[in-house]
Design a protein around this motif. Structure first.
Motif, PDB file in Angstrom:
ATOM      1  N   PRO A 137       0.839  -1.199   0.000  1.00 32.87           N
ATOM      2  CA  PRO A 137       0.000   0.000   0.000  1.00 32.87           C
ATOM      3  C   PRO A 137       0.875   1.250   0.000  1.00 32.87           C
ATOM      4  O   PRO A 137       2.100   1.149   0.055  1.00 32.87           O
ATOM      5  CB  PRO A 137      -0.771  -0.126   1.318  1.00 32.87           C
ATOM      6  CG  PRO A 137       0.101  -0.950   2.201  1.00 32.87           C
ATOM      7  CD  PRO A 137       0.893  -1.867   1.300  1.00 32.87           C
ATOM      8  N   ASN A 138       0.226   2.396  -0.065  1.00 35.11           N
ATOM      9  CA  ASN A 138       0.979   3.640  -0.134  1.00 35.11           C
ATOM     10  C   ASN A 138       0.782   4.455   1.137  1.00 35.11           C
ATOM     11  O   ASN A 138      -0.330   4.546   1.661  1.00 35.11           O
ATOM     12  CB  ASN A 138       0.531   4.432  -1.360  1.00 35.11           C
ATOM     13  CG  ASN A 138       0.757   3.629  -2.640  1.00 35.11           C
ATOM     14  OD1 ASN A 138       1.846   3.096  -2.852  1.00 35.11           O
ATOM     15  ND2 ASN A 138      -0.277   3.505  -3.458  1.00 35.11           N
ATOM     16  N   VAL A 139       1.883   5.028   1.620  1.00 33.03           N
ATOM     17  CA  VAL A 139       1.846   5.816   2.843  1.00 33.03           C
ATOM     18  C   VAL A 139       0.897   7.003   2.679  1.00 33.03           C
ATOM     19  O   VAL A 139       0.873   7.644   1.627  1.00 33.03           O
ATOM     20  CB  VAL A 139       3.275   6.291   3.199  1.00 33.03           C
ATOM     21  CG1 VAL A 139       3.250   7.402   4.243  1.00 33.03           C
ATOM     22  CG2 VAL A 139       4.103   5.113   3.689  1.00 33.03           C
ATOM     23  N   ALA A 140       0.117   7.247   3.722  1.00 33.45           N
ATOM     24  CA  ALA A 140      -0.832   8.354   3.750  1.00 33.45           C
ATOM     25  C   ALA A 140      -1.889   8.270   2.643  1.00 33.45           C
ATOM     26  O   ALA A 140      -2.410   9.275   2.179  1.00 33.45           O
ATOM     27  CB  ALA A 140      -0.128   9.711   3.701  1.00 33.45           C
ATOM     28  N   LYS A 141      -2.155   7.046   2.211  1.00 31.19           N
ATOM     29  CA  LYS A 141      -3.276   6.837   1.280  1.00 31.19           C
ATOM     30  C   LYS A 141      -4.030   5.616   1.769  1.00 31.19           C
ATOM     31  O   LYS A 141      -3.435   4.687   2.313  1.00 31.19           O
ATOM     32  CB  LYS A 141      -2.762   6.555  -0.130  1.00 31.19           C
ATOM     33  CG  LYS A 141      -2.444   7.798  -0.916  1.00 31.19           C
ATOM     34  CD  LYS A 141      -2.401   7.445  -2.384  1.00 31.19           C
ATOM     35  CE  LYS A 141      -1.736   8.561  -3.162  1.00 31.19           C
ATOM     36  NZ  LYS A 141      -1.237   8.096  -4.448  1.00 31.19           N
ATOM     37  N   THR A 190       2.092   2.777   8.630  1.00 32.48           N
ATOM     38  CA  THR A 190       2.381   1.348   8.782  1.00 32.48           C
ATOM     39  C   THR A 190       1.670   0.785  10.017  1.00 32.48           C
ATOM     40  O   THR A 190       1.299  -0.382  10.026  1.00 32.48           O
ATOM     41  CB  THR A 190       3.896   1.055   8.829  1.00 32.48           C
ATOM     42  OG1 THR A 190       4.492   1.900   9.798  1.00 32.48           O
ATOM     43  CG2 THR A 190       4.539   1.277   7.476  1.00 32.48           C
ATOM     44  N   ASP A 191       1.452   1.635  11.037  1.00 28.27           N
ATOM     45  CA  ASP A 191       0.647   1.168  12.177  1.00 28.27           C
ATOM     46  C   ASP A 191      -0.740   0.745  11.700  1.00 28.27           C
ATOM     47  O   ASP A 191      -1.278  -0.279  12.124  1.00 28.27           O
ATOM     48  CB  ASP A 191       0.474   2.280  13.223  1.00 28.27           C
ATOM     49  CG  ASP A 191       1.729   2.460  14.064  1.00 28.27           C
ATOM     50  OD1 ASP A 191       2.650   1.618  13.948  1.00 28.27           O
ATOM     51  OD2 ASP A 191       1.795   3.454  14.827  1.00 28.27           O
ATOM     52  N   ALA A 244      -2.507  -2.993  11.549  1.00 24.46           N
ATOM     53  CA  ALA A 244      -3.803  -3.340  12.146  1.00 24.46           C
ATOM     54  C   ALA A 244      -4.617  -4.171  11.154  1.00 24.46           C
ATOM     55  O   ALA A 244      -5.271  -5.152  11.530  1.00 24.46           O
ATOM     56  CB  ALA A 244      -4.557  -2.070  12.536  1.00 24.46           C
ATOM     57  N   VAL A 245      -4.558  -3.784   9.883  1.00 27.64           N
ATOM     58  CA  VAL A 245      -5.271  -4.558   8.856  1.00 27.64           C
ATOM     59  C   VAL A 245      -4.651  -5.950   8.724  1.00 27.64           C
ATOM     60  O   VAL A 245      -5.362  -6.962   8.659  1.00 27.64           O
ATOM     61  CB  VAL A 245      -5.253  -3.818   7.494  1.00 27.64           C
ATOM     62  CG1 VAL A 245      -5.849  -4.691   6.400  1.00 27.64           C
ATOM     63  CG2 VAL A 245      -6.012  -2.502   7.593  1.00 27.64           C
ATOM     64  N   TYR A 246      -3.321  -6.010   8.726  1.00 22.96           N
ATOM     65  CA  TYR A 246      -2.655  -7.322   8.592  1.00 22.96           C
ATOM     66  C   TYR A 246      -3.008  -8.236   9.768  1.00 22.96           C
ATOM     67  O   TYR A 246      -3.192  -9.441   9.587  1.00 22.96           O
ATOM     68  CB  TYR A 246      -1.131  -7.157   8.518  1.00 22.96           C
ATOM     69  CG  TYR A 246      -0.642  -6.377   7.319  1.00 22.96           C
ATOM     70  CD1 TYR A 246      -1.365  -6.348   6.130  1.00 22.96           C
ATOM     71  CD2 TYR A 246       0.551  -5.651   7.362  1.00 22.96           C
ATOM     72  CE1 TYR A 246      -0.926  -5.613   5.028  1.00 22.96           C
ATOM     73  CE2 TYR A 246       1.006  -4.928   6.268  1.00 22.96           C
ATOM     74  CZ  TYR A 246       0.265  -4.914   5.109  1.00 22.96           C
ATOM     75  OH  TYR A 246       0.703  -4.194   4.025  1.00 22.96           O
ATOM     76  N   ALA A 247      -3.085  -7.652  10.964  1.00 22.53           N
ATOM     77  CA  ALA A 247      -3.402  -8.466  12.142  1.00 22.53           C
ATOM     78  C   ALA A 247      -4.818  -9.030  12.014  1.00 22.53           C
ATOM     79  O   ALA A 247      -5.067 -10.199  12.299  1.00 22.53           O
ATOM     80  CB  ALA A 247      -3.263  -7.638  13.412  1.00 22.53           C
ATOM     81  N   GLN A 280      -6.744   6.166  13.065  1.00 21.80           N
ATOM     82  CA  GLN A 280      -8.059   5.550  12.817  1.00 21.80           C
ATOM     83  C   GLN A 280      -8.213   5.115  11.375  1.00 21.80           C
ATOM     84  O   GLN A 280      -9.277   4.699  10.943  1.00 21.80           O
ATOM     85  CB  GLN A 280      -9.170   6.544  13.120  1.00 21.80           C
ATOM     86  CG  GLN A 280      -9.371   6.829  14.582  1.00 21.80           C
ATOM     87  CD  GLN A 280     -10.077   8.160  14.778  1.00 21.80           C
ATOM     88  OE1 GLN A 280     -10.718   8.665  13.871  1.00 21.80           O
ATOM     89  NE2 GLN A 280      -9.926   8.723  15.964  1.00 21.80           N
ATOM     90  N   GLY A 281      -7.161   5.282  10.643  1.00 18.20           N
ATOM     91  CA  GLY A 281      -7.229   4.833   9.265  1.00 18.20           C
ATOM     92  C   GLY A 281      -7.847   5.869   8.337  1.00 18.20           C
ATOM     93  O   GLY A 281      -8.264   5.545   7.235  1.00 18.20           O
TER      94      GLY A 281
END
Ligand code: ARG
Length: 585
Positions: free
Chosen positions: A132-136, A247-248, A252-255, A197-198
């Motif tokens: 994915p892309n940072v800040a997107k 990346t945090d 969270a999505v990966y977890a 919060q994404g």
């Protein structure tokens, strides 16, 4: 395209492979060659069909039927066949001997890999996925890449290859000037709260809007990019913060998804920045690079635009900046020369096909992909809404992945509560998570990845049809048979097939390892899904036709052994797809 170096030996328990191993040499000796492909396929008429006579006879000017009959009467197939029959223009229908199938089932039952072949020489396979892309916002395309990539990581690892996971996040480029300035304007804490919060899209859009409205902000953003590229300490620290906030969220999505990616796998575009000048020098030294309109470009052979003119891969813009292509070329060099990659898989959406193919072509022309090293674009199609348009949220924005996954678990919770009201709250929550996430993953993995698929909650969560819940339920059902067997002190023995439904089930079981190998060869998890679905269906009809716990004591132990093998195979296959198999549901 696949890679010869990562190909696997045949499965030791697949009767079709056994048949091929005896039929090949028999054909070869009949036509005076050292080897021949017997072309063995599964068949509806018997267990298998040997089709090699057709092509081979033609090659040596003989009649296919005569050649087939010659091979059959030589007795070469008797080691595996109970009966053979030459049919049509020269096919050989083969029914396997039941004792062979029983022996293979017993061998499979004692193999921790359940017949999945192991690489003779382990290779290094670099898998580029998620990204994915940072800040997107991570969009559903990233979901597909993450889920497909995770399955490939598990499959290649399971056959003994060394897998290097790389999460090539978009963490560099001109927009970072504006993103860092926006971060400063908001204050780091406010920014962290939103991004945590994404709300990545909100952050990006706000920065972009300011950039378009305010010349002052534009100016600051431009200066900030220069500072970032120059490695200014304060700017780098802000950039680090921004990357960490994103990346945090990705983590969270990966977890939630239960995928194997960790921070150790991050290999973002920024990591290749220091390598790019050397890449350019090597391209210039190779004589491939030319100037075009002030930009530095390479023309890989075989690529043309709509007018038929050669298509350039731009490696340095007119303004002097490097770009996505320069980064990907440096990345190829890094993977081959530092990581020792034999095979590089790029799990990236179909729209990037031309970019990746041009990168691979230039890398090959420059000599950066030595013989035997292959790069493969593992492309995939779109996720569509029920209206068959790109999946969007109700408000029309792109769908937030966490919301999607939470909804999956919520819906699964309701389904489980209905199906099994006896589960306590904790177990219901655990099982619902496995089912909800499993359903989303399986829906993604079970169609040929290159095709678009429709995201349909009701279908993916159904307990029948080609779905994760159906497979999970088949597994849990077998486990419940074993719980009852344990209560009655009944033990399994060795699988031994008698009834046609048992035979059909055995054939599906014994093909498992070959199907895994085939899914790997094609980077095609859907083939494994199709096979698991078939296996579960055959189990269902076996279970309808053949009583297990109520059978005679001897048969009971044998049928239990067959059931156990089915449960283990389902759990193994689901595991390779990154899907959990609950013990009860
Ligand atoms: N970040 C990119 C995107 O979101 C995908 C990167 C894929 N990997 C690569 N090596 N180009 O589209």
């Amino acid at each position: 395209m696949s890679n010869d170096r990562t190909s696997l030996p045949p499965s030791a328990v697949d009767p079709l492979a056994r048949l091929a191993a005896v039929a090949g040499p028999a054909f070869a000796s009949a036509i005076g060659r050292s080897d021949a492909d017997a072309v063995v396929r599964p068949s509806d008429r018997a267990d298998a069909q040997v089709n090699g006579a057709l092509a081979l006879a033609r090659e040596v000017g003989r009649q296919p039927r005569e050649l087939a009959e010659h091979v059959v009467s030589s007795g070469a197939l008797d080691a595996v066949a109970a009966s053979t029959e030459v049919a049509g223009p020269g096919f050989v229908n083969v029914t396997f001997s039941t004792s062979l199938l029983n022996d293979l089932l017993t061998a499979m039952a004692s193999d921790p890999h359940l017949g999945t072949p192991q690489a003779v020489t382990p290779r290094t396979v670099v898998i580029d996925y998620s990204a994915p892309n940072v800040a997107k916002e991570m969009h559903v395309g990233h979901l597909r890449s993450t889920v497909i990539g995770d399955a490939l990581v598990r499959m290649y690892s399971a056959v003994g290859h060394r897998v290097v996971k790389e999460n090539h996040i978009g963490d560099w480029g001109r927009p970072f000037g504006m993103l860092i300035e926006h971060l400063l304007d908001l204050g780091e804490d406010v920014a962290a709260a939103g991004l945590g919060q994404g709300d990545l899209d909100g952050f990006y859009k706000a920065a972009n809007a300011k950039f378009n409205e305010s010349p002052e902000f534009q100016e600051r953003s431009r200066e900030r990019v220069v500072l970032l590229q120059a490695g200014d300490a304060q700017t780098t620290a802000l950039w680090d913060r921004l990357v960490a906030m994103s990346t945090d969220y990705f983590n969270a999505v990966y977890a939630k998804l239960g995928v194997l990616l960790t921070d150790d796998d991050l290999a973002g575009e920024s990591q290749y920045q220091p390598l790019m000048p050397a890449t350019l020098e090597r391209l210039a030294a190779s004589g491939l690079m030319t100037e075009s309109d002030g930009a530095s470009v390479v023309f890989p052979s075989g690529f043309t635009n709509r007018d038929g003119d050669p298509l350039p891969l731009i490696v340095r813009a007119r303004t002097g900046g490097f770009n996505y292509a320069t980064s990907d070329l440096s990345c190829v060099i890094d993977r081959v020369e530092r990581l020792g990659a034999d095979l590089m898989l790029y799990v990236v959406g179909a729209p990037q096909q031309q970019h990746l193919e041009m990168v691979f072509a230039v890398a090959a022309m420059a000599g950066w992909m030595p013989d035997g090293v292959a790069a493969v674009h593992v492309a995939f199609g779109n996720v569509l809404g029920e209206d068959r348009k790109m999946l969007r949220s109700r408000s029309g924005d792109s769908v937030k992945l966490v919301d999607l996954l939470d909804e999956a678990v919520e819906r699964a919770t309701a389904a489980v509560a209905e199906k099994n009201p006896d589960l306590d709250d904790a177990e219901r929550a655990r099982v619902a998570h496995m089912i909800g996430i499993g359903a989303v993953k399986y829906a993604d993995l079970s169609t040929d990845r290159i095709r678009d698929y429709v995201f349909d909650w009701d279908r993916m969560l159904a307990f029948d049809g080609n779905t994760a819940p159906y497979l999970q339920y088949a597994h849990a059902r077998i486990r419940s048979i074993f719980r009852r067997a344990a209560d009655d002190g009944i033990e399994m023995t060795s699988p031994r097939i008698v009834e046609p439904a048992e035979r059909a089930l055995a054939l599906a079981l014994l093909s498992h390892g070959s199907v895994v190998a085939d899914s790997i060869a094609g980077n095609a998890p859907h083939r494994l899904c199709t096979h698991l679905f078939e296996l579960a269906q055959r189990f269902t009809s076996f279970y309808e036709q053949c009583p297990v716990l109520k059978a005679d004591p001897e048969v009971r132990g044998e049928r239990l052994a067959l059931c156990d093998l089915v449960a283990r195979t389902l759990a193994h296959g689901l595991g390779l797809l990154g899907i959990d198999a609950p013990e009860r549901m």
